[in-house]
Structures are given as structure tokens and as C-alpha cells.
Design a protein around this motif. Structure first.
Motif, PDB file in Angstrom:
ATOM      1  N   ARG A   8       0.830  -1.198  -0.109  1.00  0.00           N
ATOM      2  CA  ARG A   8       0.083   0.089   0.080  1.00  0.00           C
ATOM      3  C   ARG A   8       0.900   1.467   0.153  1.00  0.00           C
ATOM      4  NH1 ARG A   8      -3.291  -1.197   5.277  1.00  0.00           N
ATOM      5  NH2 ARG A   8      -4.178   0.711   4.998  1.00  0.00           N
ATOM      6  N   VAL A   9       0.523   2.217  -0.705  1.00  0.00           N
ATOM      7  CA  VAL A   9       1.235   3.571  -0.990  1.00  0.00           C
ATOM      8  C   VAL A   9       0.201   4.769  -0.471  1.00  0.00           C
ATOM      9  CG1 VAL A   9       2.575   5.053  -2.341  1.00  0.00           C
ATOM     10  CG2 VAL A   9       2.807   2.524  -2.580  1.00  0.00           C
ATOM     11  N   PRO A  10       0.575   5.360   0.709  1.00  0.00           N
ATOM     12  CA  PRO A  10      -0.448   6.626   0.833  1.00  0.00           C
ATOM     13  C   PRO A  10      -0.139   7.878  -0.343  1.00  0.00           C
ATOM     14  CG  PRO A  10       1.402   6.509   2.309  1.00  0.00           C
ATOM     15  CD  PRO A  10       1.622   5.249   1.436  1.00  0.00           C
ATOM     16  N   VAL A  11      -1.443   7.899  -1.079  1.00  0.00           N
ATOM     17  CA  VAL A  11      -1.458   8.816  -1.849  1.00  0.00           C
ATOM     18  C   VAL A  11      -2.542   9.974  -2.109  1.00  0.00           C
ATOM     19  CG1 VAL A  11       0.303   7.766  -3.469  1.00  0.00           C
ATOM     20  CG2 VAL A  11      -2.262   7.413  -3.744  1.00  0.00           C
ATOM     21  N   GLY A  12      -2.477  11.216  -2.461  1.00  0.00           N
ATOM     22  CA  GLY A  12      -3.580  11.856  -2.668  1.00  0.00           C
ATOM     23  C   GLY A  12      -4.189  11.426  -4.058  1.00  0.00           C
ATOM     24  N   SER A  54       3.545   3.020 -11.540  1.00  0.00           N
ATOM     25  CA  SER A  54       4.487   2.271 -10.870  1.00  0.00           C
ATOM     26  C   SER A  54       3.732   0.709 -11.126  1.00  0.00           C
ATOM     27  CB  SER A  54       4.593   2.354  -9.497  1.00  0.00           C
ATOM     28  OG  SER A  54       5.419   3.700  -9.312  1.00  0.00           O
ATOM     29  N   ARG A  55       2.512   0.675 -11.078  1.00  0.00           N
ATOM     30  CA  ARG A  55       1.976  -0.539 -11.430  1.00  0.00           C
ATOM     31  C   ARG A  55       2.205  -1.410 -12.596  1.00  0.00           C
ATOM     32  NH1 ARG A  55      -2.421  -2.033  -8.146  1.00  0.00           N
ATOM     33  NH2 ARG A  55      -3.967  -1.850  -9.784  1.00  0.00           N
ATOM     34  N   GLU A  56       2.220  -0.644 -13.603  1.00  0.00           N
ATOM     35  CA  GLU A  56       2.159  -0.981 -15.074  1.00  0.00           C
ATOM     36  C   GLU A  56       3.621  -1.336 -15.080  1.00  0.00           C
ATOM     37  OE1 GLU A  56       1.695   2.316 -17.557  1.00  0.00           O
ATOM     38  OE2 GLU A  56      -0.405   2.047 -17.530  1.00  0.00           O
ATOM     39  N   ILE A  57       4.734  -0.906 -14.424  1.00  0.00           N
ATOM     40  CA  ILE A  57       5.999  -1.617 -14.385  1.00  0.00           C
ATOM     41  C   ILE A  57       6.116  -2.721 -13.673  1.00  0.00           C
ATOM     42  CG2 ILE A  57       8.507  -0.943 -13.621  1.00  0.00           C
ATOM     43  CD1 ILE A  57       7.613   2.035 -14.046  1.00  0.00           C
ATOM     44  N   VAL A  58       5.425  -2.963 -12.535  1.00  0.00           N
ATOM     45  CA  VAL A  58       5.353  -4.111 -11.871  1.00  0.00           C
ATOM     46  C   VAL A  58       4.883  -5.061 -12.641  1.00  0.00           C
ATOM     47  CG1 VAL A  58       4.268  -5.397 -10.277  1.00  0.00           C
ATOM     48  CG2 VAL A  58       5.573  -2.920  -9.389  1.00  0.00           C
ATOM     49  N   PRO A  74       4.320  -7.858  -5.644  1.00  0.00           N
ATOM     50  CA  PRO A  74       2.906  -7.478  -5.543  1.00  0.00           C
ATOM     51  C   PRO A  74       2.787  -6.063  -6.174  1.00  0.00           C
ATOM     52  CG  PRO A  74       4.061  -6.866  -3.140  1.00  0.00           C
ATOM     53  CD  PRO A  74       5.134  -7.312  -4.281  1.00  0.00           C
ATOM     54  N   GLU A  75       1.689  -5.999  -6.670  1.00  0.00           N
ATOM     55  CA  GLU A  75       1.163  -4.673  -7.240  1.00  0.00           C
ATOM     56  C   GLU A  75       0.915  -3.836  -6.055  1.00  0.00           C
ATOM     57  OE1 GLU A  75      -1.377  -4.429 -10.581  1.00  0.00           O
ATOM     58  OE2 GLU A  75      -0.733  -6.142 -11.403  1.00  0.00           O
ATOM     59  N   PRO A  76       1.560  -2.538  -5.720  1.00  0.00           N
ATOM     60  CA  PRO A  76       1.348  -1.676  -4.713  1.00  0.00           C
ATOM     61  C   PRO A  76      -0.241  -0.895  -5.151  1.00  0.00           C
ATOM     62  CG  PRO A  76       2.856  -0.863  -6.257  1.00  0.00           C
ATOM     63  CD  PRO A  76       2.762  -2.106  -6.708  1.00  0.00           C
ATOM     64  N   GLN A  77      -0.800  -0.992  -4.004  1.00  0.00           N
ATOM     65  CA  GLN A  77      -2.229  -0.374  -4.284  1.00  0.00           C
ATOM     66  C   GLN A  77      -2.396   0.982  -3.674  1.00  0.00           C
ATOM     67  OE1 GLN A  77      -4.687  -2.225  -5.680  1.00  0.00           O
ATOM     68  NE2 GLN A  77      -3.407  -3.833  -5.876  1.00  0.00           N
ATOM     69  N   PRO A  78      -3.209   2.096  -4.048  1.00  0.00           N
ATOM     70  CA  PRO A  78      -2.992   3.273  -3.579  1.00  0.00           C
ATOM     71  C   PRO A  78      -3.773   3.194  -2.204  1.00  0.00           C
ATOM     72  CG  PRO A  78      -4.640   3.163  -5.568  1.00  0.00           C
ATOM     73  CD  PRO A  78      -3.704   1.662  -5.464  1.00  0.00           C
ATOM     74  N   MET A  79      -3.348   3.929  -1.502  1.00  0.00           N
ATOM     75  CA  MET A  79      -4.115   4.157  -0.141  1.00  0.00           C
ATOM     76  C   MET A  79      -4.587   5.666  -0.028  1.00  0.00           C
ATOM     77  SD  MET A  79      -2.774   4.089   3.716  1.00  0.00           S
ATOM     78  CE  MET A  79      -2.540   2.356   3.836  1.00  0.00           C
ATOM     79  N   LEU A  80      -6.024   6.027  -0.647  1.00  0.00           N
ATOM     80  CA  LEU A  80      -6.282   7.326  -0.854  1.00  0.00           C
ATOM     81  C   LEU A  80      -6.329   7.941   0.526  1.00  0.00           C
ATOM     82  CD1 LEU A  80      -8.940   6.842  -3.577  1.00  0.00           C
ATOM     83  CD2 LEU A  80      -6.740   7.613  -3.790  1.00  0.00           C
ATOM     84  N   THR A  81      -5.590   9.137   0.749  1.00  0.00           N
ATOM     85  CA  THR A  81      -5.574   9.979   1.626  1.00  0.00           C
ATOM     86  C   THR A  81      -6.604  11.321   1.477  1.00  0.00           C
ATOM     87  OG1 THR A  81      -3.490  10.819   1.142  1.00  0.00           O
ATOM     88  CG2 THR A  81      -3.374   8.898   2.773  1.00  0.00           C
ATOM     89  N   ALA A  82      -7.298  11.820   2.287  1.00  0.00           N
ATOM     90  CA  ALA A  82      -7.848  13.031   2.102  1.00  0.00           C
ATOM     91  C   ALA A  82      -6.955  13.959   2.695  1.00  0.00           C
ATOM     92  CB  ALA A  82      -9.141  13.021   2.864  1.00  0.00           C
ATOM     93  N   ALA A  83      -5.880  14.523   1.683  1.00  0.00           N
ATOM     94  CA  ALA A  83      -5.062  15.303   2.264  1.00  0.00           C
ATOM     95  C   ALA A  83      -5.537  16.760   2.124  1.00  0.00           C
ATOM     96  CB  ALA A  83      -3.652  15.481   1.117  1.00  0.00           C
TER      97      ALA A  83
END
Length: 332
Positions: A150-154, A164-168, A180-189
């Protein structure tokens, strides 16, 4: 017997290009503090990434790096819970970056929204460079080197993670299921505006730094741009366009936020009243942060030891991954 699920692995970093500010605190650090209790977290100084746009001034990177780690810990990152390390001290980042570059089409990089945006906005230096074009490949290496799930992103960063997922996917297609394909962890920045009404950014020189002195913070807040359409005290205001109100929303209690919202719209309070109310909460928080920062800066060896231990842990994890990568690619 039910098997307990493995804790997710989260990787995130910041570029050491200057002091961190309130935008960093509420946009990322506060979320990292929460995540360290529920995941295996790797938080790093992205010093190689800093060189993609600040290659002309490398001298600021090391000093900024120390300040940045101090801010991490002062904001609540616990080195016992999260791994803190320096990107360039884990050479496997460079090795994986090189190998991923062998399979990443140039067209994928040229369509990156950030590549276009930064080249349009930074015009005082040459950015037609291989390192700048290829930074999403290095970013991918940073993430998958630790098998991040998981990757925290806006929301605005989701396209970068999809690259990144396409490269993986392409790597796994050619060499087997290594990552593993890293999944977005949507953050309400939250949106944090700077002193001039634009997004708070070091590039704009409109920031309020973490732990900035009470006197300096107060001066900046009292001089901060508010609703430009509100010319007189008796004019109703629009808090939705006011940077002070955005700071209230991440700093003040719920009843204060409601009070500001209602009274600004009805001219029940003026901008000075609104700013003074914000300072009641913001100044003590800035002072607490300043005290924590000063205490950490006064113990440089302790800080060095924390980063060294974290870097050793990161190296061990990275080495395990690269053993798998080399075997998958028939390089050993």
C-alpha cells in the motif's frame, strides 16, 4: 486455527530540499503517524530524488535531511515503530532502478502529469535530463524494493502510482511473480494555503515551518492573505477561499470551525478576529514542536544512530528482494 493476516507494508519518502512546513504536517506526516501503528512502515529521505530538480545545489540536501528527520520524529514518528533511512545509503535502490529502466518504455514516462507540470513551472534550470524523465522508475524501485502493498497518496498522485503498477506488471510478465502490485491508499490530504493564498510550498516561499518561533508564526499569520473580495470589516466573507479557514480546519476544534464559518459569512467577525482565534491553538502547537525539535537537534549522535539503525534494517530487506530479482532475471 485462523492465521492472522500479515501487516501491510507501506513505503513513503520526502525530498530533503528545505524545512518542512504545516502543509507537510497535515498532508503527510499526520497520516504517517497513524499508519505506523497498523503497518510495517519505511519512511525515507529521498535524496536522489532531490537531485532531479536540485542538482545545481546539492549542498542543501544534507542539512535539509537532518532537519527533515528531526521534523519526522517531532511530529510523532516513532523510530521503534517505523524504519527511517536514507535512500542513497541503500544502493539496491540504484540497482533496481537500473534494471526496471531496461523494460520501461520512454512513452510511459513522457506522459507523466508531473513531468509536464514541473517542466512548465520550473524555468530557471534545465530539466531536459535523463534523471528527471526517469524519476518515476526510481520511485517504483523505492516502493517495490520493500514489497510495499500500500502507498499513501492523494487523488492527484494516483496516475503516478498506476505507472508503477504498470512497470510491476511488465516485470512480473517477463520474469515471474516477484513483486506485489502496490495499491493506492487514498488519503484526504487537506488543502493548506500559504501566506500568499497559493498552495503552501517551499518553491513559493509562502510557508510556515514546523516549530517556527511564536513571534515569526504570529507575524506570518497576521499578515496572511484572506478572502480578497472582503474589503471592509462589515463585508461578509467567504471562508472557502481563505487560507486561514483551511488552517482552522486542521488545527481548531469543531465548535471553533463552525463559529468561524458562520461568523465570517455574516460579517460577525473580521479577519483579525479569525486570525487571533487560530493563533490561540496554533501558537502552543508550534511552541511544543519547537521544543521537541530543539531537543532532538541538541542530540545529533542520537539522531544519527536512529537513522543508521533504520538504514541497516532497510538494507537487509532490500538485499533479500534483490536476491530474488537477480535470480528471476537469470543474473546469478
Amino acid at each position: 486455527m485462523t492465521t492472522q493476516p500479515t501487516r501491510p507494508t507501506i513505503v513513503s519518502g520526502m525530498r530533503p530540499t528545505g524545512r518542512l512546513h504545516l502543509g507537510h504536517l497535515h498532508g503527510a506526516l499526520a497520516n504517517w503517524v497513524r499508519l505506523q501503528d497498523e503497518a510495517e512502515c519505511f519512511f525515507f529521505s529521498a535524496d536522489w530524488h532531490a537531485l532531479t530538480t536540485n542538482y545545481h545545489a546539492p549542498e542543501i540536501i544534507k542539512q535539509s535531511e537532518r532537519e527533515m528527520f528531526v521534523d519526522f520524529i517531532a511530529a510523532g514518528i516513532d523510530p521503534q515503530k517505523a524504519t527511517l533511512f536514507v535512500q542513497s545509503h541503500v544502493k539496491e535502490h540504484a540497482e533496481l532502478f537500473l534494471l526496471l529502466g531496461m523494460i520501461t518504455p520512454v512513452g510511459w514516462l513522457e506522459r507523466s502529469p508531473t513531468y509536464k507540470e514541473i517542466r512548465e513551472n520550473i524555468t530557471d534550470r534545465d530539466l531536459a535530463l535523463y534523471g528527471f524523465l526517469g524519476y518515476p522508475v526510481l520511485m517504483t524501485a523505492d516502493i517495490i524494493l520493500y514489497k510495499a502493498t500500500r502507498v499513501p497518496v492523494g487523488v492527484d498522485q494516483v496516475p503516478h502510482l498506476e505507472l508503477s503498477r504498470e512497470i510491476v506488471r511488465k516485470f512480473n510478465f517477463h520474469y515471474g511473480e516477484v513483486f506485489p502490485e502496490p495499491q493506492p491508499m487514498l488519503t484526504a490530504a487537506p488543502k493548506i494555503l500559504g501566506t500568499d493564498g497559493r498552495k503552501m510550498s517551499k518553491s513559493y516561499g509562502n510557508t510556515i515551518d514546523l516549530g517556527e518561533s511564536v513571534e515569526s508564526t504570529q507575524k506570518k499569520i497576521m499578515g496572511m492573505v484572506t478572502d480578497p473580495a472582503r474589503k471592509r470589516r462589515q463585508d461578509p466573507g467567504n471562508p472557502d477561499v481563505c487560507g486561514i479557514f483551511y488552517l482552522h480546519k486542521v488545527t481548531s476544534e469543531a465548535d471553533t470551525i463552525t463559529w468561524v464559518d458562520q461568523n465570517c459569512r455574516t460579517a460577525g467577525i473580521g479577519c483579525v478576529d479569525c486570525k487571533k482565534k487560530l493563533l490561540e491553538k496554533l501558537l502552543p502547537e508550534q511552541e511544543r514542536m519547537r521544543v521537541r525539535r530543539d531537543a532532538l537537534l541538541a542530540r545529533p549522535k542520537d539522531l544519527d544512530d536512529i537513522v543508521q539503525l533504520g538504514t541497516e534494517k532497510a538494507r537487509a530487506a532490500a538485499a533479500r528482494t534483490m536476491d530474488q530479482v537477480r535470480k528471476a532475471m537469470k543474473l546469478e
